[in-house]
Design a protein around this motif. Structure first.
Motif, short mmCIF file in Angstrom:
data_model
loop_
_atom_site.label_atom_id
_atom_site.label_comp_id
_atom_site.label_asym_id
_atom_site.label_seq_id
_atom_site.Cartn_x
_atom_site.Cartn_y
_atom_site.Cartn_z
N GLU A 27 30.65 37.78 36.41
CA GLU A 27 29.69 37.70 37.52
C GLU A 27 28.26 37.98 37.07
O GLU A 27 28.01 38.80 36.19
N ARG A 31 28.00 36.92 41.86
CA ARG A 31 28.86 35.76 42.00
C ARG A 31 29.38 35.34 40.64
O ARG A 31 28.66 35.45 39.64
N PRO A 32 30.61 34.83 40.56
CA PRO A 32 31.11 34.30 39.28
C PRO A 32 30.25 33.14 38.80
O PRO A 32 29.72 32.36 39.60
N ASP A 214 22.01 38.76 35.12
CA ASP A 214 22.34 39.52 36.33
C ASP A 214 21.11 40.22 36.88
O ASP A 214 20.83 40.16 38.09
#
Length: 226
Positions: A27, A31-32, A214
């Motif tokens: 992720e 979200r993946p 991320d």
């Protein structure tokens, strides 16, 4: 239009994160990684997405289901535990992709490209998306000049996004094959076009780059990339 997401690799450079989770399900921004591709492909009007699996393929199957959550038909191309590399994976999936050109995206990249800008009928056998060379690939991958991949031209980095005609893989036997040699051979024949994407692209190849993506996404993508 049909598309394929390459998701079968084990992700050795991502260890230990990939010991218990396949790389496309890691992720970023909550979200993946594969979810970003599925949403973009659905928005671009793709009807069927083929996803190849090998390492921890059942986890990917469980996450994707039939694709209905994204408004897609998702079909699995199972490489039965031993990844076939990029060209080998596409070659195995050709019966699921049909006879028309198709889009392919690597499952371990993040890009703000709208797939609908890609050609549905490439001029030659392939059309590649290229980006500026990142620090981890300063020499680039393919020579680029005036919309074409040309040996000897200034080199850019392959973004892991392309459009391919099935003919590119004609005569390739089922098995382990890399995509780059096929593309270089086709480029030498003048059969590969390209576009230079100047937006945002991340090669999520290491835990450090995943963490950086991320952070960037959680800040709304407004922070300038270093």
């Amino acid at each position: 239009m049909r598309a394929m997401i390459l998701a079968a690799g084990r992700g050795e450079r991502m260890r230990p994160l990939t010991e218990h989770r396949p790389k496309p399900l890691l992720e970023a921004g909550g979200r993946p990684l594969i979810d970003y591709h599925l949403r973009a492909l659905a928005a671009a009007g793709v009807s069927r997405v083929v996803v190849n699996v090998a390492w921890q393929g059942q986890l990917i199957r469980d996450y994707l289901g039939d694709g209905g959550a994204w408004g897609l038909e998702v079909v699995i191309s199972d490489e039965e535990g031993a990844a076939l590399e990029t060209a080998g994976g596409i070659r195995r999936a050709l019966p699921l992709l049909g006879n028309a050109p198709f889009w392919v995206v690597n499952g371990d990249v993040w890009i703000d490209l709208d797939p609908s800008v890609l050609p549905r009928e490439p001029e030659g056998e392939a059309h590649l998306v290229l980006v500026d060379n990142p620090p981890h690939n300063p020499e680039g991958d393919f020579g680029y000049r005036a919309g074409r991949v040309e040996p000897g031209a200034p080199r850019l980095t392959f973004a892991g996004v392309g459009v391919y005609r099935p003919e590119l893989f004609a005569g390739l036997p089922d098995g382990v094959h890399r995509l780059a040699p096929l593309l270089h051979e086709a480029a030498a024949r003048g059969a590969v076009t390209a576009s230079h994407h100047k937006g945002t692209w991340w090669d999520v190849g290491t835990p450090q780059r995943l963490r950086a993506l991320d952070r960037w996404l959680r800040k709304g993508g407004r922070e300038r990339r270093r």
